[in-house]
Write an enzyme that holds these catalytic residues in place. Sequence first.
Site, mmCIF file in Angstrom:
data_model
loop_
_atom_site.group_PDB
_atom_site.id
_atom_site.type_symbol
_atom_site.label_atom_id
_atom_site.label_comp_id
_atom_site.label_asym_id
_atom_site.label_seq_id
_atom_site.Cartn_x
_atom_site.Cartn_y
_atom_site.Cartn_z
ATOM 1 N N SER A 2 -1.024 34.021 1.770
ATOM 2 C CA SER A 2 -1.143 33.030 0.692
ATOM 3 C C SER A 2 -1.508 33.753 -0.597
ATOM 4 C CB SER A 2 -2.254 32.025 1.023
ATOM 5 O OG SER A 2 -2.536 31.224 -0.111
ATOM 6 N N TYR A 34 -10.863 30.596 4.636
ATOM 7 C CA TYR A 34 -9.416 30.635 4.391
ATOM 8 C C TYR A 34 -9.048 31.827 3.510
ATOM 9 C CZ TYR A 34 -4.696 28.974 3.372
ATOM 10 O OH TYR A 34 -3.312 28.866 3.267
HETATM 11 N N1 LIG Z 1 1.340 24.674 2.036
HETATM 12 C C1 LIG Z 1 0.911 25.582 1.198
HETATM 13 O O1 LIG Z 1 0.787 25.335 -0.022
HETATM 14 C C2 LIG Z 1 0.562 26.961 1.684
HETATM 15 C C3 LIG Z 1 0.281 27.933 0.726
HETATM 16 C C4 LIG Z 1 -0.011 29.222 1.135
HETATM 17 C C5 LIG Z 1 -0.010 29.539 2.485
HETATM 18 N N2 LIG Z 1 0.254 28.566 3.403
HETATM 19 C C6 LIG Z 1 0.238 28.976 4.817
HETATM 20 O O2 LIG Z 1 1.432 28.578 5.454
HETATM 21 C C7 LIG Z 1 1.189 28.331 6.834
HETATM 22 C C8 LIG Z 1 1.701 26.944 7.178
HETATM 23 O O3 LIG Z 1 0.947 25.996 6.408
HETATM 24 P P1 LIG Z 1 1.470 24.530 6.112
HETATM 25 O O4 LIG Z 1 1.058 24.218 4.735
HETATM 26 O O5 LIG Z 1 2.884 24.394 6.521
HETATM 27 O O6 LIG Z 1 0.482 23.725 7.101
HETATM 28 P P2 LIG Z 1 0.714 22.493 8.081
HETATM 29 O O7 LIG Z 1 1.673 21.535 7.513
HETATM 30 O O8 LIG Z 1 -0.644 22.035 8.436
HETATM 31 O O9 LIG Z 1 1.410 23.185 9.369
HETATM 32 C C9 LIG Z 1 0.667 24.016 10.217
HETATM 33 C C10 LIG Z 1 1.474 24.279 11.474
HETATM 34 O O10 LIG Z 1 0.685 25.107 12.345
HETATM 35 C C11 LIG Z 1 0.483 24.425 13.601
HETATM 36 N N3 LIG Z 1 -0.839 24.777 14.107
HETATM 37 C C12 LIG Z 1 -2.046 24.455 13.578
HETATM 38 N N4 LIG Z 1 -3.037 24.928 14.339
HETATM 39 C C13 LIG Z 1 -2.441 25.592 15.374
HETATM 40 C C14 LIG Z 1 -2.923 26.279 16.520
HETATM 41 N N5 LIG Z 1 -4.245 26.402 16.757
HETATM 42 N N6 LIG Z 1 -2.031 26.817 17.378
HETATM 43 C C15 LIG Z 1 -0.702 26.681 17.164
HETATM 44 N N7 LIG Z 1 -0.179 26.040 16.112
HETATM 45 C C16 LIG Z 1 -1.040 25.496 15.232
HETATM 46 C C17 LIG Z 1 0.649 22.940 13.263
HETATM 47 O O11 LIG Z 1 1.025 22.132 14.362
HETATM 48 P P3 LIG Z 1 -0.043 21.402 15.361
HETATM 49 O O12 LIG Z 1 -0.958 20.593 14.513
HETATM 50 O O13 LIG Z 1 0.806 20.595 16.300
HETATM 51 O O14 LIG Z 1 -0.750 22.507 16.075
HETATM 52 C C18 LIG Z 1 1.789 23.023 12.254
HETATM 53 O O15 LIG Z 1 3.023 23.201 12.926
HETATM 54 C C19 LIG Z 1 -0.325 28.489 7.034
HETATM 55 O O16 LIG Z 1 -0.613 29.773 7.531
HETATM 56 C C20 LIG Z 1 -0.885 28.329 5.620
HETATM 57 O O17 LIG Z 1 -2.099 28.962 5.464
HETATM 58 C C21 LIG Z 1 0.533 27.292 3.043
#
Ligand SMILES: NC(=O)c1ccc[n+]([C@@H]2O[C@H](COP(=O)([O-])OP(=O)(O)OC[C@H]3O[C@@H](n4cnc5c(N)ncnc54)[C@H](OP(=O)(O)O)[C@@H]3O)[C@@H](O)[C@H]2O)c1
Length: 268
Positions: free
Chosen positions: A154, A169
Amino acid sequence: MQLNVDNKVAVVTGGTRGLGLYCAEAFVENGIKTIFITSRKAKACEEAKKHLEDLAKKNGKSVEVVAIPADLAVEEQAQNFAKEVEKRVDKIDILVANAGATWGAPLEDHNVAAIKKVVNLNFVAVYHSIQLFTPLLEKAASVGDPSRIVIMSSIISLATNDIVGTYGYLGSKAAASHLGRNLAVQFAPRHINVNSILPGFFPTKMANGLIEVAGKGLTETNPRGRLGESEDLKAALLFLCSKQANYINGVDLSVDGGARLNLPAAHF
Ligand SMILES: NC(=O)c1ccc[n+]([C@@H]2O[C@H](COP(=O)([O-])OP(=O)(O)OC[C@H]3O[C@@H](n4cnc5c(N)ncnc54)[C@H](OP(=O)(O)O)[C@@H]3O)[C@@H](O)[C@H]2O)c1
């Protein structure tokens, strides 16, 4: 120049929604042969599998989509996930270590258990996924087309003015990026490239709360004046996983419209 992942096998952790699902879509749309996705919830796995199969059909592609529920923060479940993958394929070309979570609270209320939970998924489980899948990645690796590990870090890993108290985080993402650079050096002789993507703010289940709190702050301070969109992430991922990116190793690729240079925390 045509970028693709033709006939490759990929694993995307947290591939059932948000950025992980965008990654899986990018692969399905651009030639992947087999894709494994995982997340904790069985129903989410099934729904994402169906969505990806429909997407493949719509694009005239033949793709095998395998969805296996697992909580990657639990060691035995992560091991079991890897075993299930090993039963079905003898090598993988791409691992996207994407699953992650966040928690924010002022220091006084931010207990150690919350820090441990976030660090355990965002760093320890990323390490563990890489450790588990390295043998399969090595089997697909070649000088002409190295296997790829992509860590979803991130731009927040670069931030030091955190006003929403996401201590675990920020630290875990900085650690994950560091792991990426460290392994890029160690794995290069084994023909595995390791890179990190540093997304800016993309509307997802995880980010929507912060985006709401920030109001217009995130778009107004973004040099490109908008949040991230699925195609932004897909293009970066496809490039990093393409044959053409053979020599791209150990980078932290920001996909943020320049937001990291003007982080808005101080403005709201
Ligand atoms: N969105 C942003 O703006 C942003 C920015 C920078 C970085 N990121 C990074 O991008 C990645 C995805 O984030 P997102 O925004 O797409 O979040 P999200 O919508 O919450 O998706 C997270 C995914 O990870 C799964 N997950 C969560 N806990 C888990 C566990 N213990 N074991 C296996 N799977 C798990 C969730 O499914 P379940 O709930 O079914 O487990 C879901 O498929 C993360 O690493 C986040 O830090 C996001």
